[in-house]
Design a protein around this motif. Structure first.
Motif, PDB file in Angstrom:
ATOM      1  N   HIS A  60      -5.637  -3.362  -0.300  1.00 14.82           N
ATOM      2  CA  HIS A  60      -5.132  -3.789  -1.602  1.00 14.82           C
ATOM      3  C   HIS A  60      -5.503  -5.227  -1.919  1.00 14.82           C
ATOM      4  O   HIS A  60      -4.959  -5.806  -2.844  1.00 14.82           O
ATOM      5  CB  HIS A  60      -3.621  -3.601  -1.657  1.00 14.82           C
ATOM      6  N   GLU A  74       0.590   3.806 -12.313  1.00 10.12           N
ATOM      7  CA  GLU A  74      -0.213   4.272 -11.186  1.00 10.12           C
ATOM      8  C   GLU A  74      -1.643   3.748 -11.268  1.00 10.12           C
ATOM      9  O   GLU A  74      -2.210   3.314 -10.282  1.00 10.12           O
ATOM     10  CB  GLU A  74      -0.262   5.796 -11.174  1.00 10.12           C
ATOM     11  N   ARG A 109      -2.657   1.132 -12.718  1.00  4.47           N
ATOM     12  CA  ARG A 109      -2.585  -0.300 -12.433  1.00  4.47           C
ATOM     13  C   ARG A 109      -2.606  -0.579 -10.937  1.00  4.47           C
ATOM     14  O   ARG A 109      -3.422  -1.346 -10.444  1.00  4.47           O
ATOM     15  CB  ARG A 109      -1.263  -0.847 -12.987  1.00  4.47           C
ATOM     16  N   VAL A 110      -1.653   0.029 -10.212  1.00  2.00           N
ATOM     17  CA  VAL A 110      -1.524  -0.327  -8.799  1.00  2.00           C
ATOM     18  C   VAL A 110      -2.627   0.289  -7.964  1.00  2.00           C
ATOM     19  O   VAL A 110      -2.890  -0.146  -6.854  1.00  2.00           O
ATOM     20  CB  VAL A 110      -0.151   0.074  -8.210  1.00  2.00           C
ATOM     21  N   ARG A 111      -3.295   1.301  -8.485  1.00  7.27           N
ATOM     22  CA  ARG A 111      -4.350   1.942  -7.718  1.00  7.27           C
ATOM     23  C   ARG A 111      -5.717   1.353  -8.018  1.00  7.27           C
ATOM     24  O   ARG A 111      -6.724   1.930  -7.647  1.00  7.27           O
ATOM     25  CB  ARG A 111      -4.391   3.431  -8.021  1.00  7.27           C
ATOM     26  N   ARG A 112      -5.735   0.243  -8.705  1.00  7.48           N
ATOM     27  CA  ARG A 112      -7.033  -0.255  -9.144  1.00  7.48           C
ATOM     28  C   ARG A 112      -7.970  -0.543  -7.966  1.00  7.48           C
ATOM     29  O   ARG A 112      -9.181  -0.528  -8.113  1.00  7.48           O
ATOM     30  CB  ARG A 112      -6.869  -1.500 -10.017  1.00  7.48           C
ATOM     31  N   GLU A 167      -8.317   1.322  -5.397  1.00 10.65           N
ATOM     32  CA  GLU A 167      -8.674   2.538  -4.661  1.00 10.65           C
ATOM     33  C   GLU A 167      -9.673   3.382  -5.430  1.00 10.65           C
ATOM     34  O   GLU A 167      -9.798   3.301  -6.633  1.00 10.65           O
ATOM     35  CB  GLU A 167      -7.425   3.376  -4.403  1.00 10.65           C
ATOM     36  N   THR A 190       2.165   2.181  -3.433  1.00 12.90           N
ATOM     37  CA  THR A 190       1.151   2.858  -4.224  1.00 12.90           C
ATOM     38  C   THR A 190       1.167   4.359  -3.949  1.00 12.90           C
ATOM     39  O   THR A 190       1.086   5.178  -4.862  1.00 12.90           O
ATOM     40  CB  THR A 190      -0.243   2.307  -3.866  1.00 12.90           C
ATOM     41  N   GLN A 214       0.831  -1.206   0.000  1.00  9.36           N
ATOM     42  CA  GLN A 214       0.000   0.000   0.000  1.00  9.36           C
ATOM     43  C   GLN A 214       0.870   1.261   0.000  1.00  9.36           C
ATOM     44  O   GLN A 214       0.538   2.256  -0.638  1.00  9.36           O
ATOM     45  CB  GLN A 214      -0.910   0.004   1.220  1.00  9.36           C
ATOM     46  N   LEU A 268       4.443   6.013  -5.329  1.00 17.35           N
ATOM     47  CA  LEU A 268       4.705   5.947  -6.770  1.00 17.35           C
ATOM     48  C   LEU A 268       4.781   7.303  -7.486  1.00 17.35           C
ATOM     49  O   LEU A 268       5.741   7.554  -8.211  1.00 17.35           O
ATOM     50  CB  LEU A 268       3.663   5.033  -7.433  1.00 17.35           C
TER      51      LEU A 268
END
Lengths: 238, 361
Positions: free
Chosen positions: B88, A226, A228-231, A233, A158, A155, A161
């Protein structure tokens, strides 16, 4: 009247500059790759208050942030060989300092510099994660380290990033200082080309455009990453 | 698994939060830690969970001293106030995680997760991330996650605090049913009396770092052990007076006590009357005092009457059932007479007086 810019000349220097580009990218990628683990380790040492080491880490970050990058590069390039020679003489190492390529000192300087800045990014990101996440991890039977690695760090990364994206861009541009210690990267090559025809404006303009295009590419790449990894949120309840 | 807490003390930065708390919770019981904010109830829960360590005293799970064990080693399920779901991870991953960390076989994990998701009625949402769920759904994921490793103790910190009234109501009943099904020893923290009474077998009333009383909801409501408990559980009229033997005196009024107060000699006391134990009359009756109706508030099944009684320290509240209220046909400005049906008296402790006065009663 002469035209402001010599366009044919500008086009003609592009291949030469592009040939030097791999050095720029190399310094960026290698330094960044070494800096990230260093930054993370530094941040973890400071957050988990490891005795002694946390003070070393704090001192390191303070020094790197408190001195100019150019000075750091000079210290690495001129100072380190001297230190190594001195130590070599003292302890009888058979060390040929002159055989170490200049680019190694550049890697070192950039890694330490970026590592210090990025460690602050990581530290802030880790501290931004709610304490409850770690407690929840402990309560379901994870160790503190498992909780850090599997719950908090993913987390935190994210959050870190966007700031790390800035760091990469800053690093890419800062590599233009490497030519000052005889590493011929994009800027070094530009200087050589410019000196040849005394057309500084044209060459530096081309160099600026090359840096700009690459930075735009990095920005785009980071934006994709970003998303991608924040999907997980910012999605509204459905 | 039974829980025993013995003489636990805890201070944060020299501010005492728990001052010698002892408590026994038998196996399989559902207990509420109830008290005003700052009374230490959450700290006590966290010490039972192992998320906080006590400065003194011990915690036993099933007779075994676990004081030195970390949360991880206690196998306690915890539902956090704001759920603390792993943001996450999907619903399914959240629930499965504890099992995966324990390296349970894949098929076993899948079966257990499916069972838990069925239990909390979230099978259809297993691929969602916590941010995509409503508050009530998140709460149920938190519960499923806490139950995944089959803990023998379940601890819940203000489990319904962040939900709207209707969802809260539903989840309370659901938690009660779930507990009746699983029989896992459960402790939950709340500041809401109604919630504690509706869900818990027994209620632990806490105040200022101490346990004031432990009992079933009926016990603590009908036989409050202290002035604090009396005040904390529901509306109450409080008067300052005297107690002597089995009689209490407030502003010249002589009141008979149901249970004799402990004072053999005349002593200062707090005299309490619950609004529903105060009768309203048009004409004076023996043992009544005069008051004026300020407001009449229909509350559905009951009607609340706000009155001023100048001889009795100002505002008084009475609660009548609708039929009695209709018979009296009260209106603001009416002069009436009040007679307490039941009076509870607690001798004043000197240190209490100021805070009671300050609270305006």
């Amino acid at each position: 009247m002469e035209p402001l810019l010599d366009y044919p000349f500008m086009v003609s220097v592009v291949p030469a500059l592009l040939r030097a580009l791999p050095v720029t990218l190399n310094v960026t990628v290698v330094s960044m790759s070494l800096a990230l683990p260093l930054a993370l380790a530094t941040a973890l040492v400071r957050i988990s208050r490891v005795p002694v080491l946390r003070h070393v880490a704090a001192l390191y970050v303070s020094f790197m942030r408190g001195t100019p990058l150019l000075v750091q590069i000079y210290l690495a390039y001129y100072g380190l060989p001297k230190v190594l020679n001195h130590l070599g003489d003292r302890y009888g190492w058979s060390l040929d300092v002159s055989s170490i390529p200049a680019i190694a000192f550049i890697y070192l300087a950039f890694t330490l510099n970026v590592g210090a800045y990025a460690s602050e990014t990581f530290r802030a990101a880790i501290e931004a994660i709610d304490r409850g996440q770690m407690e929840a991890a402990l309560s379901v039977g994870m160790t503190r380290w498992q909780g850090m690695r599997r719950i908090v760090l993913p987390q935190a990364l994210t959050i870190a990033l966007p700031s790390l994206g800035n760091t990469v861009i800053a690093l890419l541009k800062d590599t233009s200082l490497a030519f000052l210690v005889s590493v011929v990267e994009l800027m070094g090559e530009a200087k050589i080309q410019a000196a040849r025809g005394l057309q500084f404006f044209e060459v530096y303009l081309v160099a600026a455009l090359v840096y700009w295009v690459i930075c735009i590419g990095i920005e785009r790449g980071m934006a994709v990453l970003e998303r991608r990894v924040r999907r997980y949120e910012g999605l509204s309840p459905a | 698994m039974s829980i025993v807490v013995r003489e636990v003390e805890k201070a944060f930065d020299a501010t005492p939060v728990l001052r010698g708390v002892s408590l026994e919770i038998p196996d399989g019981e559902l207990v509420a830690l109830l008290g005003p904010s700052g009374c230490g109830k959450t700290t006590l829960l966290r010490i039972i969970a192992g998320l906080e360590s006590a400065d003194a005293g011990e915690v036993r799970h099933d007779g075994e001293d676990v004081s030195a064990r970390s949360a991880r080693e206690r196998n306690v399920g915890v539902v956090f106030q704001h759920y603390a779901l792993f943001r996450h991870m999907t619903v399914e991953e959240n629930v499965a995680f504890a099992l995966r960390v324990r390296r349970r076989p894949r098929a076993q994990v899948a079966a257990r997760v499916a069972e838990l998701l069925r239990l909390v009625q979230l099978e259809g949402l297993k691929g969602r991330y916590p941010q995509q769920l409503s508050g009530g759904q998140r709460q149920r994921v938190a519960l499923a996650r806490a139950l995944a490793t089959e803990p023998r103790i379940l601890l819940l910190d203000e489990p319904f605090g962040a939900l709207d009234a209707r969802v809260r109501q539903e989840l309370r009943r659901w938690l009660r049913r779930l507990h009746d099904e699983l029989h896992v020893t459960s402790v939950f923290v709340t500041h809401d009396q109604e919630e504690a009474f509706e869900v818990a077998d027994r209620v632990v009333l806490m105040n200022a770092g101490r346990v004031e009383q432990v009992g079933t909801p009926a016990q603590v409501f009908e036989e409050p052990a202290s002035a604090f408990v009396m005040r904390f559980l529901g509306a109450v009229n409080a008067f300052k007076g005297w107690v002597e033997g089995d009689r209490a005196f407030v502003s010249g009024l002589d009141l008979e006590l149901v249970a004799p107060a402990s004072a053999a000699h005349r002593a200062r006391a707090h005299v309490f009357v619950r609004p529903h134990e105060l009768d309203v009359h048009r004409a004076p009756v023996p043992g009544s005092f005069a008051a004026n109706v300020d407001r009449v508030l229909p509350l559905g099944a009951a009607v609340r009457i706000e009155l001023s009684a100048p001889g009795f320290g100002g505002m008084v509240e009475a609660e009548l059932d609708v039929r009695r209220s209709e018979a009296l046909a009260l209106a603001p400005g009416d002069a009436v007479h009040l007679s307490p049906r039941r009076v509870r008296v607690f001798p004043s402790r000197e240190d209490e007086l100021d805070s009671l006065t300050a609270s305006g009663l």
